[in-house]
Enzyme design. Structure first.
Site, mmCIF file in Angstrom:
data_model
loop_
_atom_site.group_PDB
_atom_site.id
_atom_site.type_symbol
_atom_site.label_atom_id
_atom_site.label_comp_id
_atom_site.label_asym_id
_atom_site.label_seq_id
_atom_site.Cartn_x
_atom_site.Cartn_y
_atom_site.Cartn_z
ATOM 1 N N ARG A 220 -9.397 69.436 10.545
ATOM 2 C CA ARG A 220 -9.281 70.566 9.607
ATOM 3 C C ARG A 220 -10.368 70.628 8.212
ATOM 4 N NH1 ARG A 220 -4.412 74.912 10.637
ATOM 5 N NH2 ARG A 220 -4.104 73.048 8.871
ATOM 6 N N THR B 290 -11.386 74.515 3.931
ATOM 7 C CA THR B 290 -11.892 75.388 4.760
ATOM 8 C C THR B 290 -11.231 75.796 5.985
ATOM 9 O OG1 THR B 290 -13.241 74.243 5.711
ATOM 10 C CG2 THR B 290 -14.334 75.434 3.643
ATOM 11 N N ASP C 187 2.711 67.934 8.944
ATOM 12 C CA ASP C 187 1.703 67.532 10.215
ATOM 13 C C ASP C 187 1.887 66.769 11.967
ATOM 14 O OD1 ASP C 187 -1.523 66.618 8.995
ATOM 15 O OD2 ASP C 187 -0.394 65.701 11.062
ATOM 16 N N ASP D 81 0.365 63.712 11.771
ATOM 17 C CA ASP D 81 1.929 62.813 10.645
ATOM 18 C C ASP D 81 2.559 62.073 11.264
ATOM 19 O OD1 ASP D 81 -0.827 62.378 8.932
ATOM 20 O OD2 ASP D 81 0.375 63.671 7.850
HETATM 21 C C1 PRP Z 1 -3.982 69.761 13.930
HETATM 22 C C2 PRP Z 1 -3.173 70.287 14.847
HETATM 23 C C3 PRP Z 1 -4.358 70.816 15.424
HETATM 24 C C4 PRP Z 1 -4.835 71.928 14.531
HETATM 25 C C5 PRP Z 1 -4.375 73.079 14.538
HETATM 26 O O1 PRP Z 1 -4.508 68.819 13.552
HETATM 27 O O2 PRP Z 1 -3.207 68.604 15.499
HETATM 28 O O3 PRP Z 1 -5.664 70.078 15.981
HETATM 29 O O4 PRP Z 1 -4.555 70.671 13.080
HETATM 30 O O5 PRP Z 1 -5.748 73.763 13.853
HETATM 31 P P1 PRP Z 1 -5.895 75.369 13.824
HETATM 32 O O6 PRP Z 1 -5.481 75.997 14.554
HETATM 33 O O7 PRP Z 1 -5.791 75.894 12.650
HETATM 34 O O8 PRP Z 1 -7.543 74.678 13.953
HETATM 35 P P2 PRP Z 1 -5.279 68.485 12.711
HETATM 36 O O9 PRP Z 1 -6.770 69.160 12.249
HETATM 37 O O10 PRP Z 1 -4.750 68.265 11.358
HETATM 38 O O11 PRP Z 1 -5.884 66.729 13.334
HETATM 39 P P3 PRP Z 1 -5.012 65.336 13.385
HETATM 40 O O12 PRP Z 1 -4.310 65.787 14.899
HETATM 41 O O13 PRP Z 1 -5.914 64.450 13.659
HETATM 42 O O14 PRP Z 1 -4.068 65.053 12.027
HETATM 43 N N1 URA Z 2 -1.248 71.499 12.621
HETATM 44 C C1 URA Z 2 -0.555 70.545 12.125
HETATM 45 O O1 URA Z 2 0.015 69.720 12.542
HETATM 46 N N2 URA Z 2 0.483 71.250 11.185
HETATM 47 C C2 URA Z 2 0.320 72.588 10.969
HETATM 48 O O2 URA Z 2 1.308 73.650 10.915
HETATM 49 C C3 URA Z 2 -0.506 73.023 10.900
HETATM 50 C C4 URA Z 2 -1.364 72.602 11.656
#
Ligand code: PRP
Ligand code: URA
Length: 213
Positions: free
Chosen positions: A108, A112, A204, A207
């Site tokens: 994400r 945005t 997150d 993380d």
């Molecule tokens: C997180 C999570 C989802 C997304 C959800 O991933 O694991 O994939 O955010 O958010 P949304 O519903 O608003 O799209 P992130 O983009 O943080 O990537 P990561 O798993 O690599 O940390």
């Molecule tokens: N992605 C995450 O990992 N946590 C949140 O709360 C939202 C998006």
């Protein structure tokens, strides 16, 4: 949140118990990994109550031969949305060790909140399988919608989406954009904060699973 025919929200005391520990900021990375797997296994049991391709076989018990229903070979695929979805794969593999795994990479944009796809590798023949798309967090719903679009463009017709924690905004978006996809969520949280994080959520997920922060 409006109710949707294709949204199933679990309300199970055992899952609630595990999610309470998962949310706690003091829960270690190892425990987070274990809890995500355990919750996924519990969800899978419920999620596969319907729509699983089965076939009939003959089994010889010590007393007689009988006909039995078993899950059709090579009929299920797991598609984690990277990174955090990876944490859910073993939770399904303990039940279906032979399930093929496809990977969709999405991140994400922090400003945005728009999803960006950076990787896609899917198993051959995925279009004929039951596809379980997994991601612990369903926040705005952008990543889930895009991942499902991508799978539909590849010809997938039987898709289920599983998330551990959902925000009403994201659950509604996916439910409306993909009425043919059942969405399984362990718990529905209150809302998103201004940075797009789920409240109360767990922070997150990537993380916390991989110790990157
Ligand atoms: C997180 C999570 C989802 C997304 C959800 O991933 O694991 O994939 O955010 O958010 P949304 O519903 O608003 O799209 P992130 O983009 O943080 O990537 P990561 O798993 O690599 O940390
Ligand atoms: N992605 C995450 O990992 N946590 C949140 O709360 C939202 C998006």
């Amino acid at each position: 949140m409006k109710s949707y025919d294709n949204v199933i929200i679990f309300d199970h005391p055992l899952i609630r118990h595990k999610i309470a520990i998962l949310r706690d900021e003091k829960t270690s990375m190892k425990e987070v990994r274990e809890l995500v797997e355990e919750i996924t296994t519990l969800m899978t049991y419920e999620c596969l109550k319907e729509g699983v391709p089965t076939t009939e076989i003959e089994v010889k018990t010590p007393l007689e031969v009988c006909k039995q229903q078993v899950v059709k070979d090579n009929s299920i695929a797991i598609v984690p949305i990277l990174r955090a979805g990876l944490g859910m794969v073993n939770g399904i593999h303990v039940l279906f060790p032979s399930a093929r795994v496809g990977h969709i990479g999405m991140y994400r944009d922090e400003e945005t909140l728009e999803p960006h796809s950076y990787y896609c590798k899917l198993p051959d023949g995925i279009e004929d399988k039951l596809v379980l798309v997994v991601d612990p967090m369903l926040a705005t719903g952008g990543s889930a919608c895009d991942a499902i679009n991508l799978l539909k463009e590849r010809g997938c017709k039987h898709i289920k989406f599983m998330a551990i924690i959902g925000a009403p905004e994201g659950v509604s978006l996916v439910a409306e954009k993909h009425p043919d996809v059942n969405i399984y969520v362990s718990t529905l949280d209150r809302c998103l904060n201004k940075n797009g994080y789920i409240l109360p959520g767990l922070g997150d997920a990537g993380d916390r699973l991989f110790g990157t922060k």
